[in-house]
Design a protein around this motif. Structure first.
Motif, mmCIF file in Angstrom:
data_model
loop_
_atom_site.group_PDB
_atom_site.id
_atom_site.type_symbol
_atom_site.label_atom_id
_atom_site.label_comp_id
_atom_site.label_asym_id
_atom_site.label_seq_id
_atom_site.Cartn_x
_atom_site.Cartn_y
_atom_site.Cartn_z
ATOM 1 N N ASN B 160 0.729 -1.232 0.067
ATOM 2 C CA ASN B 160 0.064 0.057 0.020
ATOM 3 C C ASN B 160 1.114 1.369 -0.032
ATOM 4 O OD1 ASN B 160 -2.807 0.094 -0.196
ATOM 5 N ND2 ASN B 160 -2.671 -1.327 1.658
ATOM 6 N N ALA B 161 1.967 1.180 0.799
ATOM 7 C CA ALA B 161 2.781 2.454 0.722
ATOM 8 C C ALA B 161 3.202 2.487 -0.664
ATOM 9 C CB ALA B 161 4.027 2.192 1.924
ATOM 10 N N PHE B 162 3.860 1.693 -1.434
ATOM 11 C CA PHE B 162 4.168 1.878 -2.632
ATOM 12 C C PHE B 162 3.141 2.366 -3.500
ATOM 13 C CE2 PHE B 162 8.629 -0.015 -3.939
ATOM 14 C CZ PHE B 162 8.902 -0.300 -2.780
ATOM 15 N N ASN B 163 1.843 1.819 -3.340
ATOM 16 C CA ASN B 163 0.958 2.455 -4.194
ATOM 17 C C ASN B 163 0.461 3.602 -3.954
ATOM 18 O OD1 ASN B 163 -1.312 1.762 -6.076
ATOM 19 N ND2 ASN B 163 -2.736 1.173 -4.684
ATOM 20 N N MET B 164 0.588 4.244 -2.758
ATOM 21 C CA MET B 164 0.298 5.465 -2.464
ATOM 22 C C MET B 164 1.509 6.521 -2.964
ATOM 23 S SD MET B 164 -0.773 5.388 1.442
ATOM 24 C CE MET B 164 -2.661 4.693 1.878
ATOM 25 N N MET B 165 2.659 5.822 -3.491
ATOM 26 C CA MET B 165 3.776 6.496 -4.231
ATOM 27 C C MET B 165 3.278 6.814 -5.540
ATOM 28 S SD MET B 165 5.641 8.099 -1.917
ATOM 29 C CE MET B 165 7.259 8.321 -2.331
ATOM 30 N N ASP B 166 2.318 6.392 -6.010
ATOM 31 C CA ASP B 166 2.083 6.199 -7.609
ATOM 32 C C ASP B 166 0.938 7.557 -7.925
ATOM 33 O OD1 ASP B 166 1.921 5.171 -10.120
ATOM 34 O OD2 ASP B 166 1.045 3.544 -9.776
ATOM 35 N N SER B 167 1.492 8.579 -7.916
ATOM 36 C CA SER B 167 0.443 9.465 -8.451
ATOM 37 C C SER B 167 0.740 10.454 -9.477
ATOM 38 C CB SER B 167 0.310 10.555 -7.114
ATOM 39 O OG SER B 167 -0.222 10.030 -5.865
ATOM 40 N N PHE B 168 2.214 10.646 -9.653
ATOM 41 C CA PHE B 168 2.674 11.629 -10.769
ATOM 42 C C PHE B 168 3.587 10.778 -11.584
ATOM 43 C CE2 PHE B 168 1.375 13.928 -7.225
ATOM 44 C CZ PHE B 168 0.663 15.089 -7.771
ATOM 45 N N ASN B 169 3.892 11.573 -12.787
ATOM 46 C CA ASN B 169 4.673 10.896 -13.914
ATOM 47 C C ASN B 169 6.096 10.695 -13.488
ATOM 48 O OD1 ASN B 169 3.587 12.897 -16.942
ATOM 49 N ND2 ASN B 169 2.474 11.616 -15.393
ATOM 50 N N GLY B 170 6.520 9.309 -13.434
ATOM 51 C CA GLY B 170 7.731 8.577 -13.092
ATOM 52 C C GLY B 170 7.894 8.493 -11.665
ATOM 53 N N GLN B 171 7.192 8.879 -10.797
ATOM 54 C CA GLN B 171 7.251 8.909 -9.381
ATOM 55 C C GLN B 171 7.636 7.365 -8.925
ATOM 56 O OE1 GLN B 171 3.819 10.165 -7.050
ATOM 57 N NE2 GLN B 171 4.912 10.273 -5.039
#
Lengths: 84, 344
Positions: B160-171
């Motif tokens: 979930n922590a990784f999924n929450m870091m998936d918001s912007f281009n290349g993040q």
């Protein structure tokens, strides 16, 4: 982009993890003599669990406080006042 | 254990094959997704751009290819256990990409990601060591039950922590590449310092580095491909599994500190697991200047992105650069932990 305060929070989180780990090994792990009965054994085990939980709560409290402090100070400078 | 020339070649294969798999097949897969109408709006662009999503299945196949090479090369169950956990997380993510799961359903289902991992211990008892090694302080006493409970909890938390870091281009791709490189550094130091350490544990980390590096080519600003939850959850589950099998849990936690702080901030300010599409107030907004601004609503969730933007509006590329700087700092701290733990 001013990241220094956030890097500070990150480093604080890191130092707390390391410091609390030291506390865990130095104070919590060696707690209590070899138990003679089930009551003492349970009591020592519960104290150890409680102290470990307390260390976790301490980390959360410090992180929440630091973040709130940062957000409040930033919002104060960004929010337009009624006189402006 | 010191690797020989053949081992080094096998390491290279388990890195390069997943990397090439993603780089070479991604354009075809992106065209297929676009043709079948599987595109997402890149809402941080004005006007919103159409981007192929989800490319998670291709990333998953790339990771499987790398782990199979690691398994065939070294014969340990470690790569299969890693891919087992990743498969469950990928399937849950794909279900979310296609049908949208609830905010609480996903973390609960992700507990299942530990199942193949724990089952593999029945066949290879040394799959993981049931203790934690701390820098300077040494190793805790082994306790299989407590450690296994922590393993089960680790999968949903990290994924979930990784999924929450998936918001912007290349993040997500850049973050995974940096964090998995720090993880690899720790595992390599562990292997050098411990003569009984299986090289399969080192080889298992390389597919994650390779896949995330390959994906970064297409995911960096301006993105041409989004991974979807299937990719992000798989990255997180693989990272958790590799940290456990590599015995570098503490260094791994430090490397993903920005993601942990981000999910902690989000959960504490949103008061629980809330699906991001259902959040009452958005943490950020796109201004008329085309830049991203922090929401000034006091009720907005305190995501890491909002905290960065509170210093001033930023373009998407600079914002992601800021997240990368925070990740690099965390990875350097993680490297210091690895050195203090394994270099004597």
């Amino acid at each position: 982009m001013k990241l220094v305060p956030l890097i500070g929070i990150e480093v604080a989180a890191f130092l707390l993890i390391i410091g609390e780990t030291y506390l865990f090994f130095a104070a919590v792990v060696p707690l209590g003599p070899v138990p003679h009965g089930l009551t003492e054994y349970t009591a020592i085990a519960l104290v150890k669990v409680g102290l470990t939980f307390g260390l976790g709560v301490l980390w959360l409290v410090v992180m929440v406080s630091l973040t709130r402090l940062y957000v409040r100070s930033k919002l104060k400078t960004l929010t337009p006042t009624s006189s402006s | 254990m010191q690797p020989g020339l053949v081992d080094t070649g096998l390491f290279l294969l388990s890195f390069i094959i997943p990397l090439l798999f993603v780089v070479l097949l991604m354009p075809t897969f992106m065209r297929y997704l676009v043709r079948s109408g599987r595109v997402a709006n890149d809402v941080h662009k004005s006007p919103p751009a159409k981007v192929a999503e989800p490319v998670g299945p291709l990333l998953f196949l790339g990771a499987v290819a790398g782990e199979v090479i690691a398994y065939l090369a070294f014969g340990s169950l470690v790569p299969l256990a890693v891919i087992g956990g990743a498969t469950v997380a990928f399937a849950i993510g794909l279900a979310d990409d296609l049908f949208v799961l609830g905010g609480k359903t996903k973390p609960l289902l992700l507990l299942l990601a530990a199942a193949p991992f724990v089952a593999a211990v029945m066949f290879q008892p040394d799959l993981y060591v049931s203790s934690l090694t701390f820098p300077l302080l040494g190793t805790t006493a082994a306790h299989f039950t407590i450690y296994t409970l922590l393993v089960i909890a680790a999968f949903p938390i990290v994924a979930n922590a990784f999924n929450m870091m998936d918001s912007f281009n290349g993040q997500i791709s850049g973050f995974t590449l940096l964090a998995s490189s720090a993880l690899l550094f720790g595992v390599v130091l562990h292997a050098i310092s411990d003569p009984g350490f299986s090289l399969a544990r080192v080889s298992s980390v390389l597919p994650l580095v390779g896949v995330s590096a390959g994906f970064f080519v297409f995911n960096r600003y301006p993105s041409r491909a989004f991974d979807g939850d299937s990719g992000a959850l798989m990255f997180g589950a693989m990272f958790a599994a590799l940290a456990i099998t590599g015995g570098v849990e503490i260094a791994a936690i430090i490397a993903i500190l920005p993601a942990i702080l981000n999910s902690f901030y989000t959960l504490s300010s949103a008061r629980g697991f809330v699906e991001r599409r259902k959040m009452a107030a958005r943490p950020t907004r796109v201004g008329e200047d085309g830049k991203l601004h922090a929401s000034l609503e006091p009720s907005s969730p305190n995501t890491l992105i909002r905290l960065v933007l509170l210093s001033g509006p930023l373009g998407e590329r600079d914002l992601v650069k800021g997240i990368f700087i925070l990740t690099v700092v965390a990875c350097l701290l993680s490297g210091a932990i690895s050195i203090l733990t394994w270099v004597h």
